[in-house]
Design an enzyme around this catalytic site. Structure first.
Site, short mmCIF file in Angstrom:
data_model
loop_
_atom_site.label_atom_id
_atom_site.label_comp_id
_atom_site.label_asym_id
_atom_site.label_seq_id
_atom_site.Cartn_x
_atom_site.Cartn_y
_atom_site.Cartn_z
N GLY A 156 31.46 42.25 51.80
CA GLY A 156 32.06 42.22 53.14
C GLY A 156 32.87 43.50 53.33
O GLY A 156 32.62 44.51 52.67
N ARG A 157 33.86 43.43 54.23
CA ARG A 157 34.66 44.63 54.53
C ARG A 157 35.29 45.23 53.28
O ARG A 157 35.24 46.43 53.05
CB ARG A 157 35.80 44.28 55.50
CG ARG A 157 35.39 43.90 56.89
CD ARG A 157 36.66 43.72 57.72
NE ARG A 157 36.37 43.09 58.99
CZ ARG A 157 36.31 41.77 59.16
NH1 ARG A 157 36.56 40.95 58.16
NH2 ARG A 157 36.04 41.27 60.35
N ILE A 158 35.92 44.36 52.47
CA ILE A 158 36.67 44.88 51.31
C ILE A 158 35.71 45.36 50.23
O ILE A 158 35.93 46.41 49.60
CB ILE A 158 37.68 43.83 50.79
CG1 ILE A 158 38.65 43.42 51.91
CG2 ILE A 158 38.47 44.37 49.59
CD1 ILE A 158 39.57 42.25 51.59
N ARG A 238 40.23 36.07 45.00
CA ARG A 238 40.94 34.81 44.81
C ARG A 238 40.83 34.39 43.35
O ARG A 238 39.77 34.53 42.73
CB ARG A 238 40.36 33.71 45.69
CG ARG A 238 40.85 33.74 47.12
CD ARG A 238 42.34 33.42 47.24
NE ARG A 238 42.82 33.41 48.61
CZ ARG A 238 43.38 34.46 49.23
NH1 ARG A 238 43.54 35.60 48.60
NH2 ARG A 238 43.80 34.35 50.48
N GLU A 267 47.90 30.29 40.54
CA GLU A 267 48.97 31.15 41.03
C GLU A 267 50.17 30.33 41.48
O GLU A 267 49.97 29.32 42.18
CB GLU A 267 48.41 31.92 42.23
CG GLU A 267 48.75 33.37 42.22
CD GLU A 267 47.92 34.13 43.25
OE1 GLU A 267 46.73 34.32 43.02
OE2 GLU A 267 48.52 34.49 44.26
N HIS A 285 49.57 39.56 42.88
CA HIS A 285 48.92 39.40 44.20
C HIS A 285 49.44 40.44 45.20
O HIS A 285 50.01 40.10 46.23
CB HIS A 285 49.14 37.98 44.74
CG HIS A 285 48.11 37.55 45.74
ND1 HIS A 285 47.63 36.27 45.83
CD2 HIS A 285 47.46 38.25 46.71
CE1 HIS A 285 46.74 36.19 46.81
NE2 HIS A 285 46.63 37.38 47.36
N GLY A 287 47.51 42.80 46.71
CA GLY A 287 46.43 43.40 47.50
C GLY A 287 46.84 43.97 48.84
O GLY A 287 46.57 45.12 49.15
C1 DGY Z 1 44.91 37.44 52.03
O1 DGY Z 1 45.20 37.95 53.12
O2 DGY Z 1 44.05 36.59 51.92
C2 DGY Z 1 45.65 37.94 50.82
O3 DGY Z 1 45.25 37.35 49.67
C3 DGY Z 1 47.13 37.82 51.02
O4 DGY Z 1 47.43 38.93 51.74
#
Ligand code: DGY
Length: 319
Positions: A156-158, A238, A267, A285, A287
């Protein structure tokens, strides 16, 4: 006319909170301690919109009979903390914040990949502990990413932003798995038919698929065994995508060369064995944790609130 009542379950960036105060009758979380399940349930009775984050467990019990709430506006792109079927049953609309955290999250995935490959965090710990005695030809030798293969799970985008970084900046070859055909990966990249094929072909694997549902333990013992010996696994998506006990085994046996993790199965609890491993880089976490990104996430929530209360189409609706 009275302003709509809105609650934010956590503290948000100051600029966004100021905007919220100007537009809504908003309850902010000054102490930044997560709401209990009872407090969360009460929020659905008392507020028109509940603005949640990944740390809120928005389950069926919490949404069973929302007295007043009509909207869950999630501050985050992932929404596996929300029981979407239960939200639909309770006629609650859900929005999220896609798009604005793509680069920040890909930057963290790249940071983890490089930190583990180049053993930077081990070096820093050695230095801070006063254990560095000077340069040596064989000290803390890592592996070079140049010319190696990056496997992406979830294009996807990331995933695409990570592929771009690794292809252009690190001269890596890119292969990937995605449940859907991807016409344009943004860089030369080969889509393989199965997760297993990607794992078997890659020196570095970076996870970018959603968590929850069928992706829980997608990376299990059997799939870890398919990875190349010495390969490095990176997860900025995740925590529940990886079976952490199986990961510990794969690292202990020496099958995997290392791991870089920004997210965890339970988490904020971290599997103790991971914290003792020299070849595992652990981040809390982070990101999307840049001021620009967190403000943009907040502004996306605001755009959804504004559209909802004005009766307009929601910019980033989930259901
Ligand atoms: C998200 O946006 O899903 C991240 O894990 C928290 O910023």
């Amino acid at each position: 006319m009275a302003k709509p009542r809105v609650i934010c379950t956590r503290k948000w960036p100051a600029r966004v909170e100021a905007e919220l105060k100007a537009r809504y009758d908003v309850t902010l979380n000054e102490v930044d301690v997560a709401l209990t399940q009872d407090e969360l349930r009460a929020a659905f009775d008392d507020y028109d919109a509940v603005c949640t984050t990944v740390t809120d467990k928005v389950d069926a019990a919490v949404m069973a009979a929302p007295g007043r709430a009509k909207l869950i506006a999630q501050f985050g792109v992932g929404f596996n903390n929300i029981d979407i079927e239960a939200a639909k049953k309770a006629s609650l609309i859900v929005t999220n914040t896609p798009g604005v955290l793509t680069d920040a999250t890909a930057d963290i995935a790249l940071t983890l990949l490089l930190n583990v490959a180049r053993r930077t965090f081990e070096g820093e710990q050695m230095l801070r502990a006063g254990e560095w005695t000077g340069w040596r030809p064989t000290q803390l030798m890592g592996v070079s990413p140049q010319g190696k293969t990056l496997g992406i799970i979830g294009m996807g985008r990331i995933g695409k932003a990570m592929a771009k970084r690794c292809f252009h900046a690190l001269d890596m070859r890119v292969v990937f798995y995605d449940a859907f055909p991807v016409a344009d990966a943004g860089v030369p990249a080969e889509q393989l038919a199965t997760v297993e094929e990607v794992l078997a072909a890659s020196d570095f694997v970076s996870l970018h698929c959603p968590g929850g549902g069928e992706n829980v333990h997608l990376i299990n013992a059997a799939r870890l065994a398919k990875m190349k010996k010495g390969a490095i696994l990176v997860n900025s998506a995740r925590g529940d995508i990886i079976d952490e006990a199986a990961l510990v085994d794969a690292l202990n046996s020496g099958h995997l060369g290392g791991a870089g993790l920004d997210v965890f199965e339970r988490e904020p609890k971290i599997t103790a064995a991971l914290t003792k491993m020299h070849n595992v880089c652990l981040l809390p976490h982070l990101g999307s944790a840049t001021i620009e990104t967190r403000e943009a996430m907040g502004m996306t929530v605001l755009a959804n609130l504004d559209a909802f209360f004005a009766g307009r189409e929601l910019p980033t609706r989930v259901v």
